[in-house]
Scaffold this motif. Sequence first.
Motif, PDB file in Angstrom:
ATOM      1  N   TYR A  27     -49.380 -19.242 -15.181  1.00  0.00           N
ATOM      2  CA  TYR A  27     -50.626 -18.763 -15.787  1.00  0.00           C
ATOM      3  C   TYR A  27     -50.951 -17.350 -15.315  1.00  0.00           C
ATOM      4  N   LYS A  28     -51.081 -16.426 -16.249  1.00  0.00           N
ATOM      5  CA  LYS A  28     -51.475 -15.061 -15.893  1.00  0.00           C
ATOM      6  C   LYS A  28     -52.893 -15.038 -15.327  1.00  0.00           C
ATOM      7  N   GLU A  29     -53.717 -15.990 -15.749  1.00  0.00           N
ATOM      8  CA  GLU A  29     -55.123 -16.038 -15.332  1.00  0.00           C
ATOM      9  C   GLU A  29     -55.315 -16.752 -13.995  1.00  0.00           C
ATOM     10  N   GLN A  30     -54.239 -17.239 -13.396  1.00  0.00           N
ATOM     11  CA  GLN A  30     -54.335 -18.013 -12.155  1.00  0.00           C
ATOM     12  C   GLN A  30     -55.035 -17.214 -11.057  1.00  0.00           C
ATOM     13  N   GLN A  31     -55.936 -17.899 -10.360  1.00  0.00           N
ATOM     14  CA  GLN A  31     -56.619 -17.321  -9.203  1.00  0.00           C
ATOM     15  C   GLN A  31     -56.427 -18.260  -8.023  1.00  0.00           C
ATOM     16  N   ASN A  32     -56.052 -17.682  -6.902  1.00  0.00           N
ATOM     17  CA  ASN A  32     -55.839 -18.469  -5.690  1.00  0.00           C
ATOM     18  C   ASN A  32     -56.807 -17.974  -4.631  1.00  0.00           C
ATOM     19  N   ILE A  33     -57.699 -18.842  -4.239  1.00  0.00           N
ATOM     20  CA  ILE A  33     -58.705 -18.505  -3.229  1.00  0.00           C
ATOM     21  C   ILE A  33     -58.179 -18.964  -1.880  1.00  0.00           C
ATOM     22  N   VAL A  34     -58.236 -18.074  -0.898  1.00  0.00           N
ATOM     23  CA  VAL A  34     -57.792 -18.416   0.452  1.00  0.00           C
ATOM     24  C   VAL A  34     -58.937 -18.146   1.417  1.00  0.00           C
ATOM     25  N   HIS A  35     -59.293 -19.177   2.180  1.00  0.00           N
ATOM     26  CA  HIS A  35     -60.300 -19.049   3.232  1.00  0.00           C
ATOM     27  C   HIS A  35     -59.571 -19.054   4.574  1.00  0.00           C
TER      28      HIS A  35
ATOM     29  N   LEU B 200     -59.263 -13.412  -2.693  1.00  0.00           N
ATOM     30  CA  LEU B 200     -58.896 -13.860  -4.022  1.00  0.00           C
ATOM     31  C   LEU B 200     -57.544 -13.233  -4.366  1.00  0.00           C
ATOM     32  N   PHE B 201     -56.566 -14.085  -4.630  1.00  0.00           N
ATOM     33  CA  PHE B 201     -55.236 -13.637  -5.006  1.00  0.00           C
ATOM     34  C   PHE B 201     -55.066 -13.871  -6.506  1.00  0.00           C
ATOM     35  N   THR B 202     -54.483 -12.909  -7.178  1.00  0.00           N
ATOM     36  CA  THR B 202     -54.254 -13.006  -8.622  1.00  0.00           C
ATOM     37  C   THR B 202     -52.802 -12.650  -8.916  1.00  0.00           C
ATOM     38  N   ASN B 203     -52.480 -12.663 -10.177  1.00  0.00           N
ATOM     39  CA  ASN B 203     -51.136 -12.326 -10.618  1.00  0.00           C
ATOM     40  C   ASN B 203     -50.728 -10.925 -10.153  1.00  0.00           C
ATOM     41  N   SER B 204     -51.683 -10.013 -10.094  1.00  0.00           N
ATOM     42  CA  SER B 204     -51.377  -8.629  -9.712  1.00  0.00           C
ATOM     43  C   SER B 204     -51.760  -8.309  -8.268  1.00  0.00           C
ATOM     44  N   ASP B 205     -52.406  -9.226  -7.582  1.00  0.00           N
ATOM     45  CA  ASP B 205     -52.831  -8.995  -6.196  1.00  0.00           C
ATOM     46  C   ASP B 205     -52.444 -10.214  -5.361  1.00  0.00           C
ATOM     47  N   THR B 206     -51.260 -10.168  -4.752  1.00  0.00           N
ATOM     48  CA  THR B 206     -50.704 -11.347  -4.087  1.00  0.00           C
ATOM     49  C   THR B 206     -50.604 -11.206  -2.568  1.00  0.00           C
ATOM     50  N   ASN B 207     -50.996 -10.071  -2.019  1.00  0.00           N
ATOM     51  CA  ASN B 207     -50.850  -9.841  -0.574  1.00  0.00           C
ATOM     52  C   ASN B 207     -52.167  -9.420   0.063  1.00  0.00           C
ATOM     53  N   GLN B 208     -52.368  -9.884   1.305  1.00  0.00           N
ATOM     54  CA  GLN B 208     -53.502  -9.453   2.115  1.00  0.00           C
ATOM     55  C   GLN B 208     -53.042  -9.350   3.569  1.00  0.00           C
ATOM     56  N   LYS B 209     -53.589  -8.380   4.271  1.00  0.00           N
ATOM     57  CA  LYS B 209     -53.281  -8.218   5.700  1.00  0.00           C
ATOM     58  C   LYS B 209     -54.588  -8.047   6.450  1.00  0.00           C
TER      59      LYS B 209
END
Length: 168
Positions: free
Chosen positions: A137-145, A156-165
């Motif tokens: 799903y292009k619209e998929q959103q993954n919330i990480v606490h 909030l991770f999306t199709n175009s934003d998959t990394n956080q540091k």
Amino acid sequence: MKKKLLRFTLPLFLVVILCSFAWHKFYVSVTQIDYVPNKKRVEITSRIFIDDLEKALEKKFKKKLYLNSSREIENADVLIQEYIKEKIKISINKKAQNIEYLTREVEGDVLIVYSKIVISKKINTFEIFNSLLTDIYKEQQNIVHLNINSNKNSFLFTNSDTNQKIDY
């Protein structure tokens, strides 16, 4: 006359708007990550809609898994673990970590997956990659606490934003 028209059109408009929300499916997963220093581990709990995960697993492995049914295939846990390890990656103190799959359970239409990372050192940097279900799903959103070193963050991770540091 305007009041009669408003009485008729406003409820109709609201029904149309509410129905459009009911027909639109939301694509979301939620992952909780906690550092538990006295147990020397990071605990990971991911909540994923079963039907969405089944669709992703079927696409990747070319077979139906029938999760949480009497028809579930024998090695479903192995396939779930492989998929999640590919889609969630964690580095601690600039070192890639092995995420150990523990178990899973079902709550309604959600699959809850429990994992952990054994870590004995203090966490100074934490990097996370999360692309769960973005292949479906292009619209998929993954919330990480995150709750690490008593610091709480949410991402909030999306199709175009998959990394956080995060630096601690």
